[in-house]
Design a protein around this motif. Structure first.
Motif, mmCIF file in Angstrom:
data_model
loop_
_atom_site.group_PDB
_atom_site.id
_atom_site.type_symbol
_atom_site.label_atom_id
_atom_site.label_comp_id
_atom_site.label_asym_id
_atom_site.label_seq_id
_atom_site.Cartn_x
_atom_site.Cartn_y
_atom_site.Cartn_z
ATOM 1 N N ILE A 110 0.979 -1.376 0.193
ATOM 2 C CA ILE A 110 0.350 0.101 0.276
ATOM 3 C C ILE A 110 1.153 1.336 -0.007
ATOM 4 N N LYS A 111 0.764 1.953 -1.126
ATOM 5 C CA LYS A 111 1.882 3.435 -1.946
ATOM 6 C C LYS A 111 1.604 4.277 -0.592
ATOM 7 N N THR A 112 2.114 5.006 0.103
ATOM 8 C CA THR A 112 1.619 6.245 0.544
ATOM 9 C C THR A 112 2.251 7.621 -1.303
ATOM 10 N N TYR A 113 1.583 8.355 -0.805
ATOM 11 C CA TYR A 113 1.379 8.944 -2.178
ATOM 12 C C TYR A 113 2.318 10.065 -1.105
ATOM 13 N N LYS A 114 3.274 10.817 -1.922
ATOM 14 C CA LYS A 114 3.721 11.997 -1.630
ATOM 15 C C LYS A 114 3.599 12.872 -1.805
ATOM 16 N N LEU A 115 3.954 14.356 -1.291
ATOM 17 C CA LEU A 115 3.734 15.757 -2.135
ATOM 18 C C LEU A 115 4.998 15.756 -3.508
ATOM 19 N N ALA A 116 4.535 16.941 -4.329
ATOM 20 C CA ALA A 116 4.558 17.035 -4.770
ATOM 21 C C ALA A 116 5.128 18.870 -5.381
ATOM 22 N N ILE A 117 6.625 18.892 -4.383
ATOM 23 C CA ILE A 117 7.263 20.464 -4.436
ATOM 24 C C ILE A 117 8.079 21.164 -5.106
ATOM 25 N N GLY A 118 8.589 21.676 -5.902
ATOM 26 C CA GLY A 118 9.900 22.086 -6.201
ATOM 27 C C GLY A 118 11.032 20.986 -7.067
ATOM 28 N N GLY A 119 9.581 20.013 -7.578
ATOM 29 C CA GLY A 119 10.390 19.048 -8.355
ATOM 30 C C GLY A 119 10.687 17.526 -7.570
ATOM 31 N N ARG A 141 2.557 26.784 2.197
ATOM 32 C CA ARG A 141 4.567 28.255 1.680
ATOM 33 C C ARG A 141 5.447 27.353 0.866
ATOM 34 N N ASN A 142 5.766 26.419 1.506
ATOM 35 C CA ASN A 142 6.899 25.683 0.670
ATOM 36 C C ASN A 142 6.584 25.387 -1.004
ATOM 37 N N ALA A 143 5.622 25.046 -1.046
ATOM 38 C CA ALA A 143 4.801 25.158 -2.452
ATOM 39 C C ALA A 143 4.903 26.339 -3.459
ATOM 40 N N VAL A 144 5.036 27.499 -2.418
ATOM 41 C CA VAL A 144 4.522 28.650 -3.332
ATOM 42 C C VAL A 144 5.648 29.772 -3.729
ATOM 43 N N GLU A 145 6.871 29.441 -2.505
ATOM 44 C CA GLU A 145 7.776 30.135 -2.425
ATOM 45 C C GLU A 145 9.188 28.927 -3.535
ATOM 46 N N GLY A 203 3.238 30.096 -18.882
ATOM 47 C CA GLY A 203 4.309 30.690 -18.760
ATOM 48 C C GLY A 203 4.134 31.341 -17.307
ATOM 49 N N ASN A 204 3.062 30.914 -16.289
ATOM 50 C CA ASN A 204 2.449 30.984 -14.557
ATOM 51 C C ASN A 204 2.865 29.920 -14.115
ATOM 52 N N ALA A 205 3.497 28.985 -12.979
ATOM 53 C CA ALA A 205 4.065 28.041 -12.152
ATOM 54 C C ALA A 205 2.352 27.940 -11.739
ATOM 55 N N CYS A 206 1.803 26.827 -10.756
ATOM 56 C CA CYS A 206 0.885 27.086 -9.621
ATOM 57 C C CYS A 206 0.892 25.878 -8.673
ATOM 58 N N VAL A 207 0.385 25.887 -7.202
ATOM 59 C CA VAL A 207 0.345 24.875 -6.346
ATOM 60 C C VAL A 207 -1.105 24.777 -6.561
ATOM 61 N N VAL A 208 -1.212 23.334 -6.501
ATOM 62 C CA VAL A 208 -2.584 22.720 -6.781
ATOM 63 C C VAL A 208 -2.840 21.730 -5.615
ATOM 64 N N LEU A 209 -4.175 21.951 -5.037
ATOM 65 C CA LEU A 209 -4.915 21.452 -4.310
ATOM 66 C C LEU A 209 -5.690 20.034 -5.282
ATOM 67 N N ASN A 249 3.514 22.109 -8.423
ATOM 68 C CA ASN A 249 3.372 21.540 -6.956
ATOM 69 C C ASN A 249 1.737 21.543 -6.775
ATOM 70 N N MET A 250 1.884 19.704 -6.220
ATOM 71 C CA MET A 250 0.905 19.304 -5.818
ATOM 72 C C MET A 250 0.516 18.763 -4.574
ATOM 73 N N LEU A 251 -0.670 19.098 -4.101
ATOM 74 C CA LEU A 251 -0.884 19.011 -2.462
ATOM 75 C C LEU A 251 -1.904 18.359 -2.614
ATOM 76 N N SER A 252 -2.130 17.089 -1.626
ATOM 77 C CA SER A 252 -3.298 16.674 -1.488
ATOM 78 C C SER A 252 -3.330 16.801 0.217
ATOM 79 N N GLY A 253 -5.235 17.141 0.345
ATOM 80 C CA GLY A 253 -4.885 18.059 1.401
ATOM 81 C C GLY A 253 -6.388 17.774 1.561
ATOM 82 N N GLN A 254 -7.292 19.311 2.934
ATOM 83 C CA GLN A 254 -8.001 19.193 2.990
ATOM 84 C C GLN A 254 -8.783 21.065 2.722
ATOM 85 N N ARG A 255 -9.535 20.841 1.850
ATOM 86 C CA ARG A 255 -9.899 22.293 1.361
ATOM 87 C C ARG A 255 -10.469 23.099 2.510
#
Lengths: 282, 511
Positions: free
Chosen positions: A8-17, A50-54, A168-174, A201-207
């Motif tokens: 059972i895999k744990t998917y991690k966040l994707a931040i800054g590559g 915040r890390n993802a936005v940075e 040419g924008n970047a994004c931080v995704v929930l 940058n991909m985040l999983s979490g709660q709205r």
């Protein structure tokens, strides 16, 4: 022969590559339709956002500075990588998964083709009454927060991301809250495409936990959201007022309908039109 | 005082019209404002005196009506402190009436053929041109700006705006590829006092071209030209309720923003109020465009044409007393030429004439209001307190009455200084130096604002590289403060969103 015990895999966040775990150490269980545990995903915190936005803001200028031709090539490469993960994505989506993956890949292709045409269609020269050369060009605006709808988990997310990054924008995704796994698989496809790290940058979490912080983060310049509640919409807009974010909330969108989900109007909210004057007489 | 008596002699010996106008001139004892030194000018006051009623009503449903609570406030001539007229203060109920009237007019106006809507706009444009002199004088009396600016910039540009948009009304199907634009509905529009008629044209012309109806509120210190425009709407037979003009201050504006039946808000003004509007409409689905403040940078490289650049800088910051959202209020000068630039600025500024706005030779008129004058003075005080060096070289003698501020510039300015960060909205320039293009770009961009910028160099590739990297919605290269109805205007970041003018401006008025 005994049945193999699956991992059972744990998917991690994707931040800054990179693929970090949430700094909060929290995870969320993901179940399939028969309520079997299939995976864990991270429950991202405000600090992760915040890390993802940075990371996004660091990566964005060079992506914006890439030629339109190159951005188109890279988006097409992303479609190719998604094609390679079709079955995995379809499986994670569940019902109608294959159809949704196909539509999502085709949507990426659609926006890949806009990168070097949008400025021609939506920019232009302006015939001012004087000896000036005057023209208007669209530019990327920075980093955009993307709040994905729960369903369709992949197609909804792709439809929100593709027009944002095309110019040419970047994004931080929930990601989708009910089914974040396709988004996290997508981020693995993105990592192996030529898209520079930090652009998506991909985040999983709660709205309920994160929407407020998307709204109030001063280094996000735009919001692209769909499938959110009225309360979240108000929260996003209230926070956004503080730095005058450009907020676009798609309502009642049929993501399966190409005609209503494609075209330059999906890009319009995520560019700044810059008008440049220069004397043209000596 | 020798300047004054000499001027009088020249005036008597001069053209006949000057003699006839001596009453107007002496009404404002402002001729002392003519600068000393080699540049002495005879007064040349504008002679047209438009009729101004003692009191005005609200323009709702095509008629002037009394405000529901009967409240009025004075509109002051900032050059004399005389009351010009009493202006109606629209209450929440008046706003409601105006919105209702715009709502009632909407189906008819949106349903009219594009051609006919266009023809109404053409009529308006033509009448504005024909009444340009009267409008220019009213604008100057009410707002304090020099007559040469209202005559040569504000009014012709306002009329041109109607001409430009008139032609769009029957071509909207060509505006956006693959889309058939529809009007948004009732637009609530709130405009500032710095370019009253022009800002009104920027708001009303595109809204009407796209088939919307409007409720517009001019700023409380400058209502007269908008009310005169209401008469033009009557003259040209514009269907009743398509344009409603209601006067008042912040409370009236707030009532427009909060009105449930307004579909779109368009606001030009301060960033603070813009944010308040964004917050206020957060729970609604109202559309909004905001054109807000700025702290725009003018960048001069060592390879610029210096004399041309100096003229552009002067134009950039002292135009309209500096009451310009896109004013080039931060000047970045490449280090190797800073001494020459400061010297030239010094020389050029000492010839600027501050004084009677009605005098055709005046460069800098009256500050729009006492309140704004206090704001500017506060910033000048802070500039000095924080250690910047003020260059106060203007030679003009200021009239005794009225609101005046001599133009000045500061050197020794640090990026952290208040005068380098905050919008002053007055004739105050902060001069700083830089070494490399990338330093100039990063310092120019180091502000929450992003409205405009100017770049001065004769090197082609450099100028386009810098233009590309500046976070600003308008970039003037080897020029500054140029405006045209076909040219989109609007900012990045906290200078607001949406564009006004050109094809992109229309996008904000249709869905």
């Amino acid at each position: 022969m005994t049945e193999r015990l699956p991992i059972i895999k744990t998917y991690k966040l994707a931040i800054g590559g990179k693929f970090p775990r949430t700094e909060s150490g929290r995870t969320i269980e993901v179940h399939d339709s028969s309520q079997n545990l299939v995976a864990h995903v991270c429950r991202a915190s405000r600090k992760d956002l915040r890390n993802a936005v940075e990371s996004a803001n660091k990566a964005q200028p060079s992506w914006a500075n890439a030629t339109a031709f190159l951005r188109g090539q890279v988006l097409y490469r992303l479609a190719e990588m998604m094609e390679g993960k079709r079955l995995e994505l379809a499986h994670a989506i569940g019902e109608n998964g294959e159809h949704e993956v196909n539509a999502a890949i085709d949507r990426v292709i659609h926006f890949a083709g806009w990168t070097d045409k949008y400025a021609q269609i939506m920019g232009g020269t302006n015939p001012v009454a004087g000896p000036y050369h005057n023209f208007t060009i669209p530019f990327a605006m920075g980093t955009v927060g993307v709040i994905s709808p729960d369903e369709p988990s992949l197609l909804g997310l792709i439809s929100l991301i593709a027009p944002v990054i095309a110019m040419g924008n970047a994004c931080v995704v929930l990601a989708s809250e009910t089914n974040p796994v396709p988004a996290m698989i997508l981020s693995e496809a993105i990592a192996t495409s030529d898209l520079p790290g930090g652009i998506v940058n991909m985040l999983s979490g709660q709205r309920d936990e994160l929407v407020e912080h998307f709204g109030s983060h001063r280094d996000l310049i735009g919001i692209h959201a769909a499938g959110i509640s009225d309360d979240h919409r108000t929260t996003l807009r209230l926070g956004s007022a503080d730095n005058l974010k450009r907020v676009t909330i798609r309502e009642d969108v049929d993501f399966n309908d190409d005609e209503s989900c494609e075209g330059p109007n999906w890009i319009d909210p995520f560019v700044e039109f810059k008008t440049i004057w220069h004397p043209s007489a000596v | 005082m020798s300047t004054v008596s000499k001027s009088k002699n020249q005036s008597t010996n001069g053209s006949e019209s000057n003699v006839q106008n001596s009453n107007a001139a002496s009404r404002l004892d402002l001729r002392a404002a003519v600068g000393g030194g080699i540049f002495e000018y005879a007064p040349a006051p504008e002679s047209v005196r438009p009729e101004i009623a003692d009191a005005y009503g609200l323009f709702i449903g095509g008629e002037f009506v009394e405000p529901e609570n009967g409240n009025r406030f004075a509109s002051i001539n900032p050059a004399t402190e005389d009351t010009l007229s009493m202006i109606a203060e629209a209450s929440v109920m008046d706003v409601d009436r105006a919105v209702q009237s715009a709502r009632d007019a909407l189906p008819g106006w949106a349903g009219l053929s594009g051609k006919d809507r266009g023809k109404y706009l053409f009529r308006i444009a033509r009448r504005m041109q024909e009444r340009a002199r009267e409008l220019a004088v009213l604008e100057t009396l009410d707002g304090g700006k020099p007559i040469k600016e209202s005559r040569d910039a504000d009014i012709p540009l306002a009329a041109a705006h109607f001409f430009y948009h008139a032609g769009w009304a029957d071509k909207l199907n060509y505006l956006l590829p693959g889309r058939t634009p529809q009007p948004i509905g009732v637009c609530g529009q709130i405009i500032p006092w710095n370019f009253p008629l022009l800002m009104m044209a920027w708001k009303i012309a595109p809204a009407l071209a796209c088939g919307n109806t409007v409720v517009l509120k001019p700023a409380e210190t400058t209502s007269l030209t908008a009310l005169r425009f209401a008469q033009i709407c009557q003259e040209v037979g514009l269907p009743k309720g398509v344009v409603n003009i209601i006067t008042g201050a912040g409370e009236t504006g707030k009532a427009i923003v909060e009105h449930r039946d307004v579909d779109k808000i368009a606001f030009t003004g301060s960033t603070g109020v813009g944010k308040a509007i964004a917050r206020s409409i957060a729970p609604t689905n109202k559309k909004v465009t905001l054109e807000l403040g700025g702290k725009s940078a003018n960048i001069i490289f060592e390879d610029a044409s210096l004399d041309q650049a100096i003229e552009g800088i002067i134009e950039g910051i002292y135009f309209n007393q500096g009451h310009v959202c896109c004013a080039g209020s931060r000047l970045f000068v490449q280090e190797s030429i800073i001494d020459r630039v400061v010297e030239k600025l010094h020389d050029r500024m000492s010839t600027l004439r501050v004084g009677d706005p009605m005098d055709k030779n005046t460069d800098i008129g009256a500050i729009n209001s006492k309140e704004q004058l206090e704001t500017i003075r506060k910033y000048i005080g802070v500039g000095n307190d924080e250690g910047a060096i003020q260059h106060d070289v203007c030679q003009s003698e200021l009239p005794e009455k009225g609101y005046w501020c001599k133009p000045c510039f500061y050197t020794g300015v640090q990026p952290s200084h208040t005068i380098a960060r905050e919008e002053i909205f007055g004739p105050v320039l902060a001069v700083m130096s830089f070494r490399t293009p990338s330093e100039a770009i990063s310092r120019a961009n180091n502000t929450p604002y992003g409205l405009a910028a100017g770049v001065w160099t004769d090197k082609g590739s450099k100028i386009f590289d810098v233009a590309k990297k500046l976070d600003a919605g308008i970039v003037w290269l080897n020029s500054y403060n140029k405006f045209d109805p076909s040219s989109p205007f609007g900012g990045y970041k906290e200078s607001g969103f949406g564009r006004e003018g050109g094809r992109h401006g229309l996008m904000a008025y249709c869905k």
